[in-house]
Design a protein around this motif. Structure first.
Motif, PDB file in Angstrom:
ATOM      1  N   ASP A 104       0.881  -1.147   0.000  1.00 46.68           N
ATOM      2  CA  ASP A 104       0.000   0.000   0.000  1.00 46.68           C
ATOM      3  C   ASP A 104       0.923   1.202   0.000  1.00 46.68           C
ATOM      4  O   ASP A 104       1.637   1.437   0.978  1.00 46.68           O
ATOM      5  CB  ASP A 104      -0.894  -0.004   1.242  1.00 46.68           C
ATOM      6  N   PRO A 105       0.960   1.934  -1.113  1.00 43.54           N
ATOM      7  CA  PRO A 105       1.917   3.042  -1.181  1.00 43.54           C
ATOM      8  C   PRO A 105       1.722   4.089  -0.083  1.00 43.54           C
ATOM      9  O   PRO A 105       2.608   4.858   0.208  1.00 43.54           O
ATOM     10  CB  PRO A 105       1.670   3.645  -2.568  1.00 43.54           C
ATOM     11  N   LEU A 106       0.553   4.065   0.551  1.00 46.48           N
ATOM     12  CA  LEU A 106       0.295   5.042   1.603  1.00 46.48           C
ATOM     13  C   LEU A 106       0.522   4.483   3.005  1.00 46.48           C
ATOM     14  O   LEU A 106       0.325   5.186   3.992  1.00 46.48           O
ATOM     15  CB  LEU A 106      -1.136   5.572   1.474  1.00 46.48           C
ATOM     16  N   LYS A 107       0.946   3.201   3.102  1.00 49.27           N
ATOM     17  CA  LYS A 107       1.075   2.598   4.432  1.00 49.27           C
ATOM     18  C   LYS A 107       2.128   3.297   5.284  1.00 49.27           C
ATOM     19  O   LYS A 107       2.023   3.323   6.503  1.00 49.27           O
ATOM     20  CB  LYS A 107       1.370   1.101   4.341  1.00 49.27           C
ATOM     21  N   PHE A 108       3.123   3.899   4.639  1.00 52.36           N
ATOM     22  CA  PHE A 108       4.147   4.599   5.412  1.00 52.36           C
ATOM     23  C   PHE A 108       3.536   5.748   6.201  1.00 52.36           C
ATOM     24  O   PHE A 108       4.028   6.102   7.275  1.00 52.36           O
ATOM     25  CB  PHE A 108       5.267   5.113   4.508  1.00 52.36           C
ATOM     26  N   LEU A 109       2.450   6.328   5.691  1.00 47.51           N
ATOM     27  CA  LEU A 109       1.797   7.420   6.424  1.00 47.51           C
ATOM     28  C   LEU A 109       1.266   6.930   7.771  1.00 47.51           C
ATOM     29  O   LEU A 109       1.282   7.678   8.759  1.00 47.51           O
ATOM     30  CB  LEU A 109       0.668   8.031   5.593  1.00 47.51           C
ATOM     31  N   ASN A 110       0.800   5.684   7.815  1.00 44.21           N
ATOM     32  CA  ASN A 110       0.354   5.113   9.097  1.00 44.21           C
ATOM     33  C   ASN A 110       1.523   5.018  10.074  1.00 44.21           C
ATOM     34  O   ASN A 110       1.401   5.354  11.253  1.00 44.21           O
ATOM     35  CB  ASN A 110      -0.265   3.736   8.888  1.00 44.21           C
ATOM     36  N   TYR A 111       2.656   4.550   9.559  1.00 52.78           N
ATOM     37  CA  TYR A 111       3.853   4.448  10.397  1.00 52.78           C
ATOM     38  C   TYR A 111       4.306   5.842  10.844  1.00 52.78           C
ATOM     39  O   TYR A 111       4.622   6.060  12.015  1.00 52.78           O
ATOM     40  CB  TYR A 111       4.969   3.747   9.618  1.00 52.78           C
TER      41      TYR A 111
END
Length: 198
Positions: A104-111
């Motif tokens: 998910d290219p946006l999963k880093f935002l969760n981290y």
């Protein structure tokens, strides 16, 4: 937690989900001993029906599943385990046992949201983010404004490399501002979702 191991002859299914992407990685079975080992070690440990023993996922491959949360279902006979995977979850080398890509290219935002929250109460000299929180809402809001202007400038100059860099700075500082105010990007996304439904 009290679980109903008797219903499945001593075993209960454990669904493993990537904490950041939400993808289901695999399904295994646990008995009371493997659950206790999972809780103790922080690594997902199953009861292997084929080997008839405890089996820590990654014990051979190194592709461990680091536990973040263990949630029983409403009937107390199934577990949802949210984990951070190290490498692919499937023995075939696939990201998941269902042959799905766990990305998910946006999963880093969760981290990054978690990191920003951690920095919120850290000593200011330990990180740039902590120092922003220490300076207060006016300074953080000012940084958001500065980065927004730089995004506009790079867009008007058609410099896509700098546009990406300045956009990253803008999003980061916006996330810090939201966290400072007790909010997150998830709150903003909820508004976008609600608008889309109208």
């Amino acid at each position: 937690m009290e679980l109903d191991f008797a219903k499945g002859d001593g075993l209960i299914p454990a669904i493993i989900q990537d904490e950041l992407t939400g993808k289901v990685l695999m399904l295994g079975y646990m008995n009371e001993e493997s659950l206790a080992e999972t809780e103790k070690s922080g690594k997902v440990t199953f009861f292997s029906r084929s080997k008839n023993r405890l089996w820590t996922k990654g014990e051979t491959s190194g592709n461990f599943l680091h536990v973040k949360e263990i949630i029983p279902d409403c009937d107390k006979d199934t577990l949802l385990i949210k984990a951070n995977p190290v490498g692919p979850a499937c023995h075939t080398g696939a990201d998941t046992c269902f042959n799905e890509t766990n990305s998910d290219p946006l999963k880093f935002l969760n981290y990054l949201t978690q990191v920003i929250e951690d920095r919120k109460n850290s000593t200011p000299d330990k990180s740039y983010t902590s120092s922003l929180f220490a300076k207060g809402v006016n300074k953080v809001a000012q940084k958001v404004g500065e980065e927004a202007v730089e995004v506009v400038i790079e867009a008007m100059d058609n410099n896509n490399d700098l546009l990406k860099t300045e956009s990253a700075d803008l999003i980061f500082h916006l996330m810090v501002l939201l966290a400072h105010q007790g909010l997150s990007l998830a709150d903003v996304v909820k508004i976008l979702e609600d608008r889309h439904k109208k």
